[in-house]
Motif scaffolding. Sequence first.
Motif, PDB file in Angstrom:
ATOM      1  N   SER A 170       0.843  -1.192   0.000  1.00  0.00           N
ATOM      2  CA  SER A 170       0.000   0.000   0.000  1.00  0.00           C
ATOM      3  C   SER A 170       0.883   1.248   0.000  1.00  0.00           C
ATOM      4  O   SER A 170       1.616   1.509   0.956  1.00  0.00           O
ATOM      5  CB  SER A 170      -0.903   0.002   1.245  1.00  0.00           C
ATOM      6  OG  SER A 170      -1.651   1.191   1.321  1.00  0.00           O
ATOM      7  N   MET A 171       0.829   2.025  -1.107  1.00  0.00           N
ATOM      8  CA  MET A 171       1.665   3.216  -1.213  1.00  0.00           C
ATOM      9  C   MET A 171       0.882   4.442  -1.677  1.00  0.00           C
ATOM     10  O   MET A 171       1.461   5.398  -2.180  1.00  0.00           O
ATOM     11  CB  MET A 171       2.824   2.958  -2.187  1.00  0.00           C
ATOM     12  CG  MET A 171       3.837   1.941  -1.718  1.00  0.00           C
ATOM     13  SD  MET A 171       5.344   1.953  -2.716  1.00  0.00           S
ATOM     14  CE  MET A 171       4.708   1.287  -4.268  1.00  0.00           C
ATOM     15  N   THR A 172      -0.426   4.412  -1.500  1.00  0.00           N
ATOM     16  CA  THR A 172      -1.236   5.536  -1.966  1.00  0.00           C
ATOM     17  C   THR A 172      -0.778   6.853  -1.340  1.00  0.00           C
ATOM     18  O   THR A 172      -0.810   7.905  -1.982  1.00  0.00           O
ATOM     19  CB  THR A 172      -2.714   5.293  -1.622  1.00  0.00           C
ATOM     20  OG1 THR A 172      -3.110   4.012  -2.107  1.00  0.00           O
ATOM     21  CG2 THR A 172      -3.589   6.358  -2.243  1.00  0.00           C
ATOM     22  N   HIS A 173      -0.324   6.790  -0.088  1.00  0.00           N
ATOM     23  CA  HIS A 173       0.043   8.004   0.643  1.00  0.00           C
ATOM     24  C   HIS A 173       1.201   8.765   0.007  1.00  0.00           C
ATOM     25  O   HIS A 173       1.361   9.962   0.239  1.00  0.00           O
ATOM     26  CB  HIS A 173       0.400   7.653   2.089  1.00  0.00           C
ATOM     27  CG  HIS A 173       1.548   6.685   2.208  1.00  0.00           C
ATOM     28  ND1 HIS A 173       1.399   5.333   2.010  1.00  0.00           N
ATOM     29  CD2 HIS A 173       2.866   6.883   2.480  1.00  0.00           C
ATOM     30  CE1 HIS A 173       2.568   4.737   2.177  1.00  0.00           C
ATOM     31  NE2 HIS A 173       3.473   5.658   2.449  1.00  0.00           N
ATOM     32  N   ILE A 174       2.029   8.095  -0.799  1.00  0.00           N
ATOM     33  CA  ILE A 174       3.212   8.776  -1.345  1.00  0.00           C
ATOM     34  C   ILE A 174       2.837   9.815  -2.396  1.00  0.00           C
ATOM     35  O   ILE A 174       3.673  10.644  -2.776  1.00  0.00           O
ATOM     36  CB  ILE A 174       4.223   7.775  -1.952  1.00  0.00           C
ATOM     37  CG1 ILE A 174       3.658   7.140  -3.233  1.00  0.00           C
ATOM     38  CG2 ILE A 174       4.617   6.724  -0.940  1.00  0.00           C
ATOM     39  CD1 ILE A 174       4.663   6.322  -4.002  1.00  0.00           C
ATOM     40  N   TRP A 175       1.581   9.816  -2.865  1.00  0.00           N
ATOM     41  CA  TRP A 175       1.189  10.765  -3.912  1.00  0.00           C
ATOM     42  C   TRP A 175       1.140  12.205  -3.418  1.00  0.00           C
ATOM     43  O   TRP A 175       1.059  13.138  -4.222  1.00  0.00           O
ATOM     44  CB  TRP A 175      -0.150  10.364  -4.524  1.00  0.00           C
ATOM     45  CG  TRP A 175      -0.007   9.209  -5.460  1.00  0.00           C
ATOM     46  CD1 TRP A 175      -0.357   7.918  -5.213  1.00  0.00           C
ATOM     47  CD2 TRP A 175       0.572   9.226  -6.766  1.00  0.00           C
ATOM     48  NE1 TRP A 175      -0.034   7.128  -6.305  1.00  0.00           N
ATOM     49  CE2 TRP A 175       0.537   7.905  -7.265  1.00  0.00           C
ATOM     50  CE3 TRP A 175       1.120  10.225  -7.567  1.00  0.00           C
ATOM     51  CZ2 TRP A 175       1.014   7.581  -8.524  1.00  0.00           C
ATOM     52  CZ3 TRP A 175       1.610   9.898  -8.824  1.00  0.00           C
ATOM     53  CH2 TRP A 175       1.550   8.587  -9.293  1.00  0.00           C
ATOM     54  N   VAL A 176       1.208  12.410  -2.110  1.00  0.00           N
ATOM     55  CA  VAL A 176       1.279  13.779  -1.596  1.00  0.00           C
ATOM     56  C   VAL A 176       2.725  14.155  -1.259  1.00  0.00           C
ATOM     57  O   VAL A 176       2.974  15.233  -0.721  1.00  0.00           O
ATOM     58  CB  VAL A 176       0.365  13.966  -0.362  1.00  0.00           C
ATOM     59  CG1 VAL A 176      -1.085  13.741  -0.748  1.00  0.00           C
ATOM     60  CG2 VAL A 176       0.767  13.047   0.784  1.00  0.00           C
ATOM     61  N   TRP A 177       3.667  13.273  -1.553  1.00  0.00           N
ATOM     62  CA  TRP A 177       5.086  13.558  -1.327  1.00  0.00           C
ATOM     63  C   TRP A 177       5.664  14.306  -2.532  1.00  0.00           C
ATOM     64  O   TRP A 177       5.041  14.391  -3.594  1.00  0.00           O
ATOM     65  CB  TRP A 177       5.862  12.267  -1.122  1.00  0.00           C
ATOM     66  CG  TRP A 177       5.567  11.554   0.163  1.00  0.00           C
ATOM     67  CD1 TRP A 177       4.632  11.891   1.099  1.00  0.00           C
ATOM     68  CD2 TRP A 177       6.201  10.364   0.646  1.00  0.00           C
ATOM     69  NE1 TRP A 177       4.645  10.983   2.129  1.00  0.00           N
ATOM     70  CE2 TRP A 177       5.594  10.045   1.888  1.00  0.00           C
ATOM     71  CE3 TRP A 177       7.207   9.537   0.156  1.00  0.00           C
ATOM     72  CZ2 TRP A 177       5.987   8.936   2.641  1.00  0.00           C
ATOM     73  CZ3 TRP A 177       7.603   8.439   0.897  1.00  0.00           C
ATOM     74  CH2 TRP A 177       6.994   8.138   2.125  1.00  0.00           C
ATOM     75  N   SER A 178       6.905  14.788  -2.370  1.00  0.00           N
ATOM     76  CA  SER A 178       7.599  15.446  -3.478  1.00  0.00           C
ATOM     77  C   SER A 178       8.019  14.405  -4.516  1.00  0.00           C
ATOM     78  O   SER A 178       8.030  13.193  -4.247  1.00  0.00           O
ATOM     79  CB  SER A 178       8.836  16.196  -2.966  1.00  0.00           C
ATOM     80  OG  SER A 178       9.778  15.290  -2.403  1.00  0.00           O
ATOM     81  N   PHE A 179       8.390  14.857  -5.696  1.00  0.00           N
ATOM     82  CA  PHE A 179       8.629  13.963  -6.831  1.00  0.00           C
ATOM     83  C   PHE A 179       9.705  12.914  -6.544  1.00  0.00           C
ATOM     84  O   PHE A 179       9.508  11.719  -6.790  1.00  0.00           O
ATOM     85  CB  PHE A 179       9.013  14.767  -8.070  1.00  0.00           C
ATOM     86  CG  PHE A 179       9.441  13.905  -9.227  1.00  0.00           C
ATOM     87  CD1 PHE A 179       8.523  13.117  -9.898  1.00  0.00           C
ATOM     88  CD2 PHE A 179      10.772  13.866  -9.617  1.00  0.00           C
ATOM     89  CE1 PHE A 179       8.916  12.306 -10.950  1.00  0.00           C
ATOM     90  CE2 PHE A 179      11.170  13.063 -10.673  1.00  0.00           C
ATOM     91  CZ  PHE A 179      10.241  12.286 -11.343  1.00  0.00           C
ATOM     92  N   LEU A 180      10.879  13.324  -6.057  1.00  0.00           N
ATOM     93  CA  LEU A 180      11.972  12.371  -5.854  1.00  0.00           C
ATOM     94  C   LEU A 180      11.628  11.327  -4.798  1.00  0.00           C
ATOM     95  O   LEU A 180      12.013  10.159  -4.923  1.00  0.00           O
ATOM     96  CB  LEU A 180      13.254  13.115  -5.471  1.00  0.00           C
ATOM     97  CG  LEU A 180      13.932  13.899  -6.593  1.00  0.00           C
ATOM     98  CD1 LEU A 180      15.197  14.576  -6.079  1.00  0.00           C
ATOM     99  CD2 LEU A 180      14.265  12.989  -7.782  1.00  0.00           C
TER     100      LEU A 180
END
Length: 294
Positions: A170-180
């Motif tokens: 589950s990695m949906t949360h990373i979509w609010v992180w910065s690009f790198l």
Amino acid sequence: MEKKHSLKPIKGRRLKSGDWIVVAKESDALIVNEELAKSLIHNNSLDCYDIETVHLLQENGFYIDENDKIESFPDEKNNIRWNIKRMTLFILGGLSILISLVLSLFKGIPSGSVLINSRIPLPANLIYLIAFSLITTLIHELMHIIFSRSYFFRTGGLRLNFVQAKATVSMTHIWVWSFLSRLAALSAGLAFDSFLLATLLILDYFVIDWKVSAAISILWLRIIWQFRFHKNCDGYFIVSALFDNPILGIDSNESSKEIKISRVLKIIGYAVNLLIIVYWVIPFLWILFSSIFL
């Protein structure tokens, strides 16, 4: 008495398209307008939303019961330690891909026919293939867990589907992180596969062993498998991150450029499917059939 519900802590950011993406812990991602996004981020009461929005939030995992513990999802880390980790991942992954491509130009890519060795008992052969595939798959997913920081989730966010023989994180949360940070989380599994493949390809120049050749074939298959862009594989999500569009090829309101890109990616994905069947599946089934019946 019916349980009361509220919203989990929600985070969001603006996409390149101008819309906003909002996510909560172990929820699906939602693409909404700026007004609704900011309201969801700052207000966890359901009373101020219409029934359609409430149902949408419920269906996508944004609810929390009043007796449940309210937990936020993992934050992005941009300190020196994490920046070094990500840079190391990108450098090792890039070098490994380059080494693997160069060495494979000289020795070729082992097909599915190398997966069965007639000189050893078939059960032992299959046990080796299954064990190597299982162990390296779990490490692949562990890399996603580490770089997405999903180890805060239950079971690290790892989801096993035994029917489809598939493991996902589950990695949906990373979509609010910065690009790198997003790119590191999405490419961590491929970086590990590439590093291990490069290591085994170097070893293959010095050691003649069926197990090494079979492992190389499995790793090439797994890496190429990720570029079935018509499926939810690592390659699709990496391209989605590059275009900052988590629903690339799904949204009916995409620009003409994104629609063309989606069509090309789907064609590539189906071509990869065909390559896998012709180069790995059919040779493997034939050599397996030969080992049993001939």
